[in-house]
Motif scaffolding. Structure first.
Motif, PDB file in Angstrom:
ATOM      1  N   ASP A 213       0.864  -1.184   0.000  1.00 58.76           N
ATOM      2  CA  ASP A 213       0.000   0.000   0.000  1.00 58.76           C
ATOM      3  C   ASP A 213       0.897   1.230   0.000  1.00 58.76           C
ATOM      4  OD1 ASP A 213      -2.376  -1.452   0.037  1.00 58.76           O
ATOM      5  OD2 ASP A 213      -2.317  -1.661   2.214  1.00 58.76           O
ATOM      6  N   VAL A 214       1.532   1.486  -1.156  1.00 59.69           N
ATOM      7  CA  VAL A 214       2.515   2.565  -1.232  1.00 59.69           C
ATOM      8  C   VAL A 214       1.800   3.906  -1.201  1.00 59.69           C
ATOM      9  CG1 VAL A 214       4.399   3.551  -2.560  1.00 59.69           C
ATOM     10  CG2 VAL A 214       4.055   1.079  -2.543  1.00 59.69           C
ATOM     11  N   PRO A 215       2.090   4.752  -0.222  1.00 59.11           N
ATOM     12  CA  PRO A 215       1.439   6.061  -0.155  1.00 59.11           C
ATOM     13  C   PRO A 215       1.931   6.966  -1.285  1.00 59.11           C
ATOM     14  CG  PRO A 215       2.465   5.467   1.943  1.00 59.11           C
ATOM     15  CD  PRO A 215       2.997   4.537   0.908  1.00 59.11           C
ATOM     16  N   GLU A 216       1.096   7.899  -1.653  1.00 61.07           N
ATOM     17  CA  GLU A 216       1.515   8.923  -2.603  1.00 61.07           C
ATOM     18  C   GLU A 216       2.334   9.963  -1.839  1.00 61.07           C
ATOM     19  OE1 GLU A 216      -0.737  11.025  -6.155  1.00 61.07           O
ATOM     20  OE2 GLU A 216      -1.334  11.903  -4.255  1.00 61.07           O
ATOM     21  N   GLN A 217       3.507  10.255  -2.365  1.00 60.46           N
ATOM     22  CA  GLN A 217       4.383  11.244  -1.746  1.00 60.46           C
ATOM     23  C   GLN A 217       4.030  12.604  -2.344  1.00 60.46           C
ATOM     24  OE1 GLN A 217       8.476  10.178  -2.134  1.00 60.46           O
ATOM     25  NE2 GLN A 217       9.188  11.573  -0.555  1.00 60.46           N
ATOM     26  N   GLU A 218       3.618  13.527  -1.502  1.00 62.55           N
ATOM     27  CA  GLU A 218       3.173  14.828  -1.978  1.00 62.55           C
ATOM     28  C   GLU A 218       4.122  15.921  -1.487  1.00 62.55           C
ATOM     29  OE1 GLU A 218      -1.080  16.995  -2.583  1.00 62.55           O
ATOM     30  OE2 GLU A 218      -0.687  16.194  -0.594  1.00 62.55           O
ATOM     31  N   ILE A 219       4.574  16.740  -2.416  1.00 69.22           N
ATOM     32  CA  ILE A 219       5.428  17.872  -2.105  1.00 69.22           C
ATOM     33  C   ILE A 219       4.587  19.134  -2.285  1.00 69.22           C
ATOM     34  CG2 ILE A 219       7.619  19.014  -2.588  1.00 69.22           C
ATOM     35  CD1 ILE A 219       7.921  16.129  -1.715  1.00 69.22           C
ATOM     36  N   VAL A 220       4.324  19.829  -1.206  1.00 70.70           N
ATOM     37  CA  VAL A 220       3.432  20.990  -1.222  1.00 70.70           C
ATOM     38  C   VAL A 220       4.263  22.267  -1.253  1.00 70.70           C
ATOM     39  CG1 VAL A 220       1.540  22.173  -0.057  1.00 70.70           C
ATOM     40  CG2 VAL A 220       1.736  19.671   0.080  1.00 70.70           C
ATOM     41  N   GLU A 221       4.046  23.088  -2.271  1.00 71.49           N
ATOM     42  CA  GLU A 221       4.737  24.378  -2.373  1.00 71.49           C
ATOM     43  C   GLU A 221       3.985  25.395  -1.525  1.00 71.49           C
ATOM     44  OE1 GLU A 221       5.821  28.283  -3.485  1.00 71.49           O
ATOM     45  OE2 GLU A 221       3.865  27.444  -4.023  1.00 71.49           O
ATOM     46  N   HIS A 222       4.729  26.081  -0.638  1.00 69.81           N
ATOM     47  CA  HIS A 222       4.099  27.046   0.266  1.00 69.81           C
ATOM     48  C   HIS A 222       5.106  28.142   0.589  1.00 69.81           C
ATOM     49  CE1 HIS A 222       1.412  28.578   3.342  1.00 69.81           C
ATOM     50  NE2 HIS A 222       2.391  28.526   4.233  1.00 69.81           N
ATOM     51  N   ASP A 223       4.790  29.377   0.187  1.00 67.37           N
ATOM     52  CA  ASP A 223       5.664  30.534   0.466  1.00 67.37           C
ATOM     53  C   ASP A 223       7.106  30.277   0.028  1.00 67.37           C
ATOM     54  OD1 ASP A 223       3.561  31.975   1.502  1.00 67.37           O
ATOM     55  OD2 ASP A 223       3.964  31.401   3.583  1.00 67.37           O
ATOM     56  N   HIS A 224       7.233  29.760  -1.208  1.00 65.00           N
ATOM     57  CA  HIS A 224       8.551  29.538  -1.823  1.00 65.00           C
ATOM     58  C   HIS A 224       9.369  28.454  -1.125  1.00 65.00           C
ATOM     59  CE1 HIS A 224       7.693  33.017  -4.265  1.00 65.00           C
ATOM     60  NE2 HIS A 224       7.541  33.752  -3.180  1.00 65.00           N
ATOM     61  N   TYR A 226       9.043  24.089   0.278  1.00 65.93           N
ATOM     62  CA  TYR A 226       8.297  22.859   0.043  1.00 65.93           C
ATOM     63  C   TYR A 226       8.202  22.062   1.342  1.00 65.93           C
ATOM     64  CZ  TYR A 226       8.872  23.707  -4.970  1.00 65.93           C
ATOM     65  OH  TYR A 226       8.829  24.254  -6.220  1.00 65.93           O
ATOM     66  N   GLU A 227       7.056  21.401   1.508  1.00 66.80           N
ATOM     67  CA  GLU A 227       6.846  20.525   2.650  1.00 66.80           C
ATOM     68  C   GLU A 227       6.495  19.135   2.135  1.00 66.80           C
ATOM     69  OE1 GLU A 227       3.777  22.319   4.932  1.00 66.80           O
ATOM     70  OE2 GLU A 227       4.968  24.064   5.517  1.00 66.80           O
ATOM     71  N   LEU A 228       6.969  18.102   2.846  1.00 70.14           N
ATOM     72  CA  LEU A 228       6.742  16.721   2.455  1.00 70.14           C
ATOM     73  C   LEU A 228       5.584  16.128   3.252  1.00 70.14           C
ATOM     74  CD1 LEU A 228       7.664  14.051   1.047  1.00 70.14           C
ATOM     75  CD2 LEU A 228       9.193  13.714   2.999  1.00 70.14           C
ATOM     76  N   SER A 229       4.685  15.463   2.545  1.00 72.06           N
ATOM     77  CA  SER A 229       3.612  14.732   3.224  1.00 72.06           C
ATOM     78  C   SER A 229       3.333  13.457   2.436  1.00 72.06           C
ATOM     79  CB  SER A 229       2.337  15.586   3.329  1.00 72.06           C
ATOM     80  OG  SER A 229       1.814  15.855   2.040  1.00 72.06           O
ATOM     81  N   PHE A 230       2.582  12.552   3.057  1.00 73.91           N
ATOM     82  CA  PHE A 230       2.222  11.295   2.409  1.00 73.91           C
ATOM     83  C   PHE A 230       0.709  11.148   2.438  1.00 73.91           C
ATOM     84  CE2 PHE A 230       6.517  10.540   3.966  1.00 73.91           C
ATOM     85  CZ  PHE A 230       7.127   9.941   2.874  1.00 73.91           C
TER      86      PHE A 230
END
Length: 481
Positions: A213-224, A226-230
């Protein structure tokens, strides 16, 4: 399909956009389709070869991510005697592609759809892959219709495959399907997705198979920055995946009995790969006792937890030995199983996105009908594993380069900072060079110690300093702190 699902949310900054563009250029990723291929696709879209068997009375639905338009599969589930009937319609690409024509040649050149964090490079032109051949709910489509009857425990009783005209009634997404099943509002064909999916998951566990059950790795751009979430997959995604596995296993059994086919095979993982994975678990503070098998560990993980999600991402490294095995004339290959599936298996359910599925489908249709395979299938069969391997290497290179670029963007403002990590791999020729897994953020990078210093401590926790993180060059590097 990619082993690691990486998505950038928001507008990527210029350095990351440039790095992803550079990956496309450096790896020779095609940017557009030749004019003659587009012209043939447009002609084929308007005049496919239609099957005689009409199954448009079956109320199929598709279940995919909400933005997907390249819809390979449509499903309909029902009770059948004391068990269940699974009807699985697969897009019939061969109804549109003329063997040996420009469209066919371009598919052999591309091999598979390539996935980038900011988009994809498709196997087929959109007029087909996201239009006329896709199982969209806007009219009848030619398909390969699989009918698999299961007993009350979910075991396969009977299999049929034939060309059919089908019509999807609705394009559903996973979140909506999960909500309907959970709140009890799903009609029986959809509600049975949980029933059948869980039965098949139980059988998978019994035979020692593993579904990641491989999570989707999401890179969120915020105020120039990036933050990592799954994003953990929903249960409905796992249930739906079991239908694809069921069909792939049924297809493999058909071809093995027929004596000609192409299997997806995977030998048992080498000790070195498992050892590296154990070191990754150690780095992420995941307890993996030596008496606990890999399969048992995987089933104990919660993809909602970031540490577990990161580890599941790395578990895909054990799939790197997978390949395609062709056999013919009743001479079966030495290896017929896929170690993760724990059974014979083939790829046949994603022909819009993967070349080999078109050929496996034709072989299965011939096996059920008791006829010879089409000459164009036999002519291409022996070269198919090499083509797929080349395409797999390109997809792997794209994936690795994208991971590097995205992680460089994530860390670009943290050069000089110290992180907790663990050395999970060491270059055999250069013991001062290796790979480090950080605890937080859960990224992997190259680590280099001074040549005259102490060799890197394999499998040990280590404080490391970030020395380089350049999205433009997709480079991330650490040194012992």
């Amino acid at each position: 399909m990619p082993r690691r699902h990486i998505r950038v949310t928001g507008a990527p900054e210029a350095p990351l956009r440039a790095a992803l563009a550079a990956v496309r250029t450096e790896l020779g990723v095609p940017t557009s389709f030749p004019p003659e291929v587009l012209a043939e696709a447009e002609r084929a879209a308007g005049a496919p070869a239609l099957p005689a068997y009409d199954a448009t009375d079956i109320p199929f639905v598709t279940v995919d991510p909400p933005t997907s338009t390249d819809l390979d599969q449509a499903l309909h589930l029902s009770r059948h005697g004391t068990g269940y009937r699974v009807r699985y319609a697969i897009a019939d690409v061969a109804a549109f592609v003329v063997p040996g024509g420009p469209l066919d040649a371009e598919a052999h050149r591309r091999v598979s759809t390539l996935y980038f964090p900011d988009g994809k490079v498709p196997l087929h032109p959109p007029a087909l892959g996201e239009g006329a051949a896709s199982l969209l709910p806007d009219g009848p489509r030619p398909a390969a219709l699989w009918t698999v009857d299961l007993d009350a425990d979910g075991r396969t009783l009977a299999v049929d495959a034939r060309r059919a005209l089908v019509r999807s009634r609705a394009k559903l997404d996973y979140a909506n399907v999960q909500r309907q099943i959970d709140d009890g509002t799903a009609e029986e064909p959809l509600a049975l997705l949980r029933t059948v999916g869980q039965l098949r998951q139980g059988l998978e566990a019994d035979r020692g198979g593993i579904s990641l059950d491989v999570p989707e790795q999401e890179i969120v751009e915020h105020d120039h920055t990036y933050e990592l979430s799954f994003r953990a997959p929903l249960p409905a995604e796992g249930w739906n995946a079991q239908l694809s596995l069921l069909t792939g296993m049924a297809a493999a059994d058909l071809m093995l009995a027929y004596g000609t086919g192409v299997l997806r095979t995977l030998p048992a993982a080498p000790d070195g790969a498992v050892g590296r994975l154990r070191r990754t678990a150690h780095a992420l503070h995941i307890d993996w006792p030596h008496h606990v098998s890999y399969a048992q560990l995987i089933r104990s993980l919660d993809p909602h937890l970031p540490r577990h999600a990161a580890f599941l991402q790395e578990c895909t490294t054990l799939l790197r030995g997978a390949g395609y095995t062709v056999f013919r004339g009743g001479v079966l290959p030495e290896i017929t199983t896929h170690a993760a599936v724990a059974a014979p298996y083939t790829h046949c359910t994603a022909p819009l996105r993967r070349l080999t599925d078109r050929y496996a489908t034709e072989l299965c249709l011939a096996a059920v009908a008791g006829t010879d395979p089409p000459p164009w299938v036999l002519a291409a069969l022996d070269a198919l594993p090499g083509e797929m391997a080349d395409g797999g290497r390109r997809a792997g290179a794209v994936e690795r380069a994208c991971v590097d670029a995205v992680e460089a963007a994530l860390l670009k403002d943290r050069i000089g900072e110290v992180f907790d990590g663990c050395v999970v791999d060491i270059d055999e020729r250069h013991p001062n060079v290796g790979t480090v897994q950080l605890e937080s953020p859960a990224v992997i990078g190259r680590i280099e110690a001074a040549p005259e210093g102490i060799p890197l401590p394999l499998g040990e926790r280590l404080r490391v300093r970030l020395t380089q993180a350049d999205p433009a060059t997709a480079k991330v590097c650490f040194a012992p702190a």
